[in-house]
Write a protein that holds these residues in place. Sequence first.
Motif, PDB file in Angstrom:
ATOM      1  N   ARG A 165       0.689  -1.158   0.044  1.00 28.55           N
ATOM      2  CA  ARG A 165      -0.146   0.063  -0.053  1.00 28.55           C
ATOM      3  C   ARG A 165       0.902   1.229  -0.028  1.00 28.55           C
ATOM      4  NH1 ARG A 165      -4.914  -0.887  -1.854  1.00 28.55           N
ATOM      5  NH2 ARG A 165      -6.027  -2.628  -0.681  1.00 28.55           N
ATOM      6  N   LEU A 166       1.945   1.167   0.459  1.00 29.04           N
ATOM      7  CA  LEU A 166       3.010   2.360   0.418  1.00 29.04           C
ATOM      8  C   LEU A 166       3.422   2.603  -0.733  1.00 29.04           C
ATOM      9  CD1 LEU A 166       5.011   1.550   3.703  1.00 29.04           C
ATOM     10  CD2 LEU A 166       3.259   3.238   3.356  1.00 29.04           C
ATOM     11  N   GLY A 167       3.233   1.805  -1.941  1.00 24.71           N
ATOM     12  CA  GLY A 167       3.688   2.048  -3.219  1.00 24.71           C
ATOM     13  C   GLY A 167       5.045   1.704  -3.526  1.00 24.71           C
ATOM     14  N   VAL A 168       5.448   1.917  -4.869  1.00 21.95           N
ATOM     15  CA  VAL A 168       6.533   1.803  -5.280  1.00 21.95           C
ATOM     16  C   VAL A 168       7.207   2.874  -5.685  1.00 21.95           C
ATOM     17  CG1 VAL A 168       7.835   0.645  -7.162  1.00 21.95           C
ATOM     18  CG2 VAL A 168       5.858  -0.441  -6.153  1.00 21.95           C
ATOM     19  N   ARG A 169       8.654   3.128  -5.490  1.00 21.38           N
ATOM     20  CA  ARG A 169       9.240   4.315  -5.465  1.00 21.38           C
ATOM     21  C   ARG A 169      10.706   3.743  -6.297  1.00 21.38           C
ATOM     22  NH1 ARG A 169       9.627   9.702  -3.904  1.00 21.38           N
ATOM     23  NH2 ARG A 169      11.805  10.659  -4.199  1.00 21.38           N
ATOM     24  N   LEU A 170      10.912   4.349  -7.552  1.00 18.11           N
ATOM     25  CA  LEU A 170      12.219   3.758  -8.043  1.00 18.11           C
ATOM     26  C   LEU A 170      13.151   4.991  -7.940  1.00 18.11           C
ATOM     27  CD1 LEU A 170      10.255   2.797 -11.546  1.00 18.11           C
ATOM     28  CD2 LEU A 170      11.036   1.313  -9.746  1.00 18.11           C
ATOM     29  N   GLY A 171      14.126   4.496  -7.144  1.00 22.09           N
ATOM     30  CA  GLY A 171      15.015   5.577  -6.534  1.00 22.09           C
ATOM     31  C   GLY A 171      14.581   6.918  -6.485  1.00 22.09           C
ATOM     32  N   ASP A 172      15.166   7.896  -7.048  1.00 19.78           N
ATOM     33  CA  ASP A 172      14.411   9.371  -6.922  1.00 19.78           C
ATOM     34  C   ASP A 172      13.395   9.443  -8.011  1.00 19.78           C
ATOM     35  OD1 ASP A 172      15.828   9.897  -4.806  1.00 19.78           O
ATOM     36  OD2 ASP A 172      17.625  10.410  -5.933  1.00 19.78           O
ATOM     37  N   PHE A 173      12.820   8.569  -8.729  1.00 18.73           N
ATOM     38  CA  PHE A 173      11.971   8.677 -10.017  1.00 18.73           C
ATOM     39  C   PHE A 173      10.510   8.646  -9.506  1.00 18.73           C
ATOM     40  CE2 PHE A 173       9.804   7.055 -13.688  1.00 18.73           C
ATOM     41  CZ  PHE A 173       9.810   7.971 -14.528  1.00 18.73           C
ATOM     42  N   GLN A 174       9.893   9.494 -10.084  1.00 11.82           N
ATOM     43  CA  GLN A 174       8.556   9.405  -9.550  1.00 11.82           C
ATOM     44  C   GLN A 174       7.529   9.421 -11.060  1.00 11.82           C
ATOM     45  OE1 GLN A 174       6.816  11.958  -6.560  1.00 11.82           O
ATOM     46  NE2 GLN A 174       8.892  11.824  -5.287  1.00 11.82           N
ATOM     47  N   LEU A 175       6.769   8.691 -11.228  1.00 13.59           N
ATOM     48  CA  LEU A 175       5.834   8.438 -12.090  1.00 13.59           C
ATOM     49  C   LEU A 175       4.617   9.080 -11.796  1.00 13.59           C
ATOM     50  CD1 LEU A 175       5.575   7.331 -15.215  1.00 13.59           C
ATOM     51  CD2 LEU A 175       4.411   5.524 -14.225  1.00 13.59           C
ATOM     52  N   ASP A 176       4.029  10.140 -12.644  1.00 17.01           N
ATOM     53  CA  ASP A 176       2.864  10.963 -12.390  1.00 17.01           C
ATOM     54  C   ASP A 176       2.317  11.171 -13.975  1.00 17.01           C
ATOM     55  OD1 ASP A 176       0.806  12.251 -11.623  1.00 17.01           O
ATOM     56  OD2 ASP A 176       1.785  14.142 -11.161  1.00 17.01           O
ATOM     57  N   ALA A 177       1.759  10.214 -14.468  1.00 19.55           N
ATOM     58  CA  ALA A 177       1.388  10.428 -16.126  1.00 19.55           C
ATOM     59  C   ALA A 177      -0.364   9.903 -15.963  1.00 19.55           C
ATOM     60  CB  ALA A 177       2.268   9.135 -16.832  1.00 19.55           C
ATOM     61  N   ALA A 178      -1.070  10.728 -16.849  1.00 18.68           N
ATOM     62  CA  ALA A 178      -2.276  10.593 -17.070  1.00 18.68           C
ATOM     63  C   ALA A 178      -2.557  10.580 -18.539  1.00 18.68           C
ATOM     64  CB  ALA A 178      -3.053  11.364 -16.056  1.00 18.68           C
ATOM     65  N   PHE A 179      -3.190   9.917 -19.280  1.00 23.46           N
ATOM     66  CA  PHE A 179      -3.791  10.174 -20.761  1.00 23.46           C
ATOM     67  C   PHE A 179      -4.800   9.118 -21.093  1.00 23.46           C
ATOM     68  CE2 PHE A 179      -0.325   6.835 -20.693  1.00 23.46           C
ATOM     69  CZ  PHE A 179      -0.644   5.946 -21.706  1.00 23.46           C
ATOM     70  N   THR A 180      -5.276   9.517 -22.061  1.00 19.66           N
ATOM     71  CA  THR A 180      -6.628   8.575 -22.436  1.00 19.66           C
ATOM     72  C   THR A 180      -6.138   7.994 -24.034  1.00 19.66           C
ATOM     73  OG1 THR A 180      -8.201   9.838 -21.363  1.00 19.66           O
ATOM     74  CG2 THR A 180      -9.039   8.522 -22.966  1.00 19.66           C
ATOM     75  N   ALA A 181      -6.300   6.744 -24.028  1.00 20.40           N
ATOM     76  CA  ALA A 181      -5.898   6.167 -25.219  1.00 20.40           C
ATOM     77  C   ALA A 181      -7.148   5.489 -25.915  1.00 20.40           C
ATOM     78  CB  ALA A 181      -4.653   5.063 -25.092  1.00 20.40           C
ATOM     79  N   PRO A 182      -7.036   5.761 -27.239  1.00 16.87           N
ATOM     80  CA  PRO A 182      -8.238   5.138 -27.771  1.00 16.87           C
ATOM     81  C   PRO A 182      -8.493   3.434 -28.103  1.00 16.87           C
ATOM     82  CG  PRO A 182      -7.379   6.716 -29.364  1.00 16.87           C
ATOM     83  CD  PRO A 182      -6.494   6.417 -28.147  1.00 16.87           C
ATOM     84  N   THR A 183      -9.394   2.627 -27.844  1.00 16.10           N
ATOM     85  CA  THR A 183      -9.768   1.503 -27.657  1.00 16.10           C
ATOM     86  C   THR A 183      -9.623   0.714 -28.626  1.00 16.10           C
ATOM     87  OG1 THR A 183     -12.266   1.537 -27.732  1.00 16.10           O
ATOM     88  CG2 THR A 183     -11.202   1.827 -25.421  1.00 16.10           C
ATOM     89  N   ARG A 184      -9.382   1.098 -29.769  1.00 13.64           N
ATOM     90  CA  ARG A 184      -9.541   0.170 -31.088  1.00 13.64           C
ATOM     91  C   ARG A 184      -8.233   0.890 -32.009  1.00 13.64           C
ATOM     92  NH1 ARG A 184     -12.982  -3.499 -32.089  1.00 13.64           N
ATOM     93  NH2 ARG A 184     -15.112  -3.521 -30.799  1.00 13.64           N
ATOM     94  N   SER A 185      -7.074   1.200 -31.488  1.00 16.05           N
ATOM     95  CA  SER A 185      -5.973   1.832 -32.314  1.00 16.05           C
ATOM     96  C   SER A 185      -4.655   1.691 -31.369  1.00 16.05           C
ATOM     97  CB  SER A 185      -6.104   3.140 -32.619  1.00 16.05           C
ATOM     98  OG  SER A 185      -6.354   3.745 -31.342  1.00 16.05           O
ATOM     99  N   VAL A 186      -3.469   2.018 -31.989  1.00 15.57           N
ATOM    100  CA  VAL A 186      -2.154   1.840 -31.291  1.00 15.57           C
ATOM    101  C   VAL A 186      -1.753   3.255 -30.430  1.00 15.57           C
ATOM    102  CG1 VAL A 186       0.230   1.482 -31.566  1.00 15.57           C
ATOM    103  CG2 VAL A 186      -1.284   0.127 -32.827  1.00 15.57           C
ATOM    104  N   THR A 187      -1.895   3.197 -29.476  1.00 19.62           N
ATOM    105  CA  THR A 187      -1.265   4.636 -28.551  1.00 19.62           C
ATOM    106  C   THR A 187       0.452   4.010 -28.570  1.00 19.62           C
ATOM    107  OG1 THR A 187      -3.174   4.756 -27.690  1.00 19.62           O
ATOM    108  CG2 THR A 187      -1.555   5.914 -26.434  1.00 19.62           C
ATOM    109  N   ALA A 188       1.044   4.997 -29.023  1.00 21.41           N
ATOM    110  CA  ALA A 188       2.582   4.657 -28.942  1.00 21.41           C
ATOM    111  C   ALA A 188       2.995   5.883 -27.853  1.00 21.41           C
ATOM    112  CB  ALA A 188       3.309   5.468 -30.264  1.00 21.41           C
ATOM    113  N   LEU A 189       4.061   5.327 -26.956  1.00 27.21           N
ATOM    114  CA  LEU A 189       4.680   6.137 -25.802  1.00 27.21           C
ATOM    115  C   LEU A 189       6.153   6.325 -26.280  1.00 27.21           C
ATOM    116  CD1 LEU A 189       3.557   4.087 -22.435  1.00 27.21           C
ATOM    117  CD2 LEU A 189       2.296   5.883 -23.819  1.00 27.21           C
TER     118      LEU A 189
END
Length: 559
Positions: free
Chosen positions: A245-269
């Motif tokens: 429950r305390l979560g995961v922290r990768l060193g000093d790196f913090q992930l804070d990402a939010a996006f919406t991807a279409p459900t019938r296509s390719v979403t590239a990161l």
Amino acid sequence: MPLKGVRPVALALGFDLAGLLGDGRLVTGDPAHVPVGRYAEQSLRRLEVWSIAECRLVGAENVRAALALVERGEAPVGIVYASDAAASTRVAVAGVFPAASHAPIRYPIAIVAGRDAAPVRAAYAFLNGQAARSVLAAQGFLVDRGDAARTLGAGALDRFVTITLPLMLPGVLSGAIIAFAASLGEFGAVITFVSNIPGETQTLPLAIYAAVQTPGGEAAAARLAGLSFALALAGLVLSEVVARRLGVRLGDFQLDAAFTAPTRSVTALSGRSGAGKTSVVAAIAGLLRPDGGRIGVKRNGILRCERRIGFDAVVELLGIAPLLARRPHALSGGERQRVAVGRALLAQPRVLLMDEPLASLDAERKADVLPYLARLQAELALPTVYVSHALDEVEWLASTLVVLDAGRVVAAGSPAELYGRLDLPMLAPRGEAAALVETVVGGHDAVGGLARLDYPGGSLLTSDFAAQVGQRVRVRIRARDVILATTAPEGLSLHNILPATVAALTPDTGGVLVRLVIGDGTALIARVTQGAVARLALAPGRSVYALIKAVSIECTAPL
């Protein structure tokens, strides 16, 4: 090193790394993210040649990608695992780093047992036995069944019951026995100094002791011992839950990402190394639990029970029928990737996650695989999240592009929209800024060897290519191939003289990038010198002409 001209090198303190590299570069895994890169950096530092290597280091996405660069002759020297180098027939080992120059190598493996195949179960039992585990441990391997089970789709309860609990049970029992024995040693002090007043000072060990001393109290003592064991087990489970429950922290790196991807296509990161692309995919897959947030998949946009992906369909879509009778070692890199995609599809995924699937392939093999991936999407419309540094893959496959930087989403939209922006330098590696234009084939001029591509409000002429009239295609126009003029020129060999309006200017290495708008809002980018900006009086709102040679327009992908 490539096979040609290899000479043995003693990798000792202060060895001649500069002479070994010559004018070339050193390739290994990215030290920030890839284990082999970290081991390489440790060895180079301890041998006091890191200062030479640091400025000439190329950090690849993984060991296979680093090895492929050396095999193709794009780098004269690479640092990879000895087992990977030994498996290649196109490189030779010039030297081996001393084991003392780096930390012990830990390379995880997963052992998966089949449910019904007796030979597989026997092999699993042997490999999981003490004799095999001792050999694996001596060679630096750690058997991590939890990660393997989680990757294969086992739930948290299944993993706890079948893996975690059996592994920790001997330790729990041993700890309970030791704790009970230690508590017995404290009885004298407890009874002497505190006194055993019934109902006031009696502890659980004293209660067990009293029950044992009472005739016929063995059953009560057993129940109390079971209670103590249950309390200890509950404490372990509670500590595990709290830790998760305390979560995961990768060193000093913090992930804070939010996006919406279409459900019938390719979403590239996309994004630079370390931007968080793989962490996002791991979170979607459930391999990484974020501190907070929600990851959801729209059910009504996903192929589930209404359409299963069958074996024959996968074989036909990926063109792997001729490969089925061949052994894995007889497959090329591109063929292995197609087979791997097929295995993933047969698991009936709700979302297909692909993390740098073509990173280890050269340009020719990649060109062989990309059409199959595009066909896969056209036929199945399966929601796909695709991670890649290679913009040609993004241009070919993606309908939505999400750009990450330092764990955050800095831009999201269609590739054509984002390529037309000047504030996303990660989309212009090595200064190769370009615009993507989505077009429709309007016609062919067989005599002139030209094809007409229509976009909203205008047309482009390009070298003719095989495409049907009406087919949608995406083309790339590099900024360096766009010439600007304030008046329409005459008597030129180029075919595309497009009225345009300057939308924005931004300084760039060695010049200025100019964002143009053509037709009904289509974006182009031109690279000019600072002198050209002054001479043409370029500024937002200025009307100009964009001059583009037909042969410089690249068709990147059908849509």
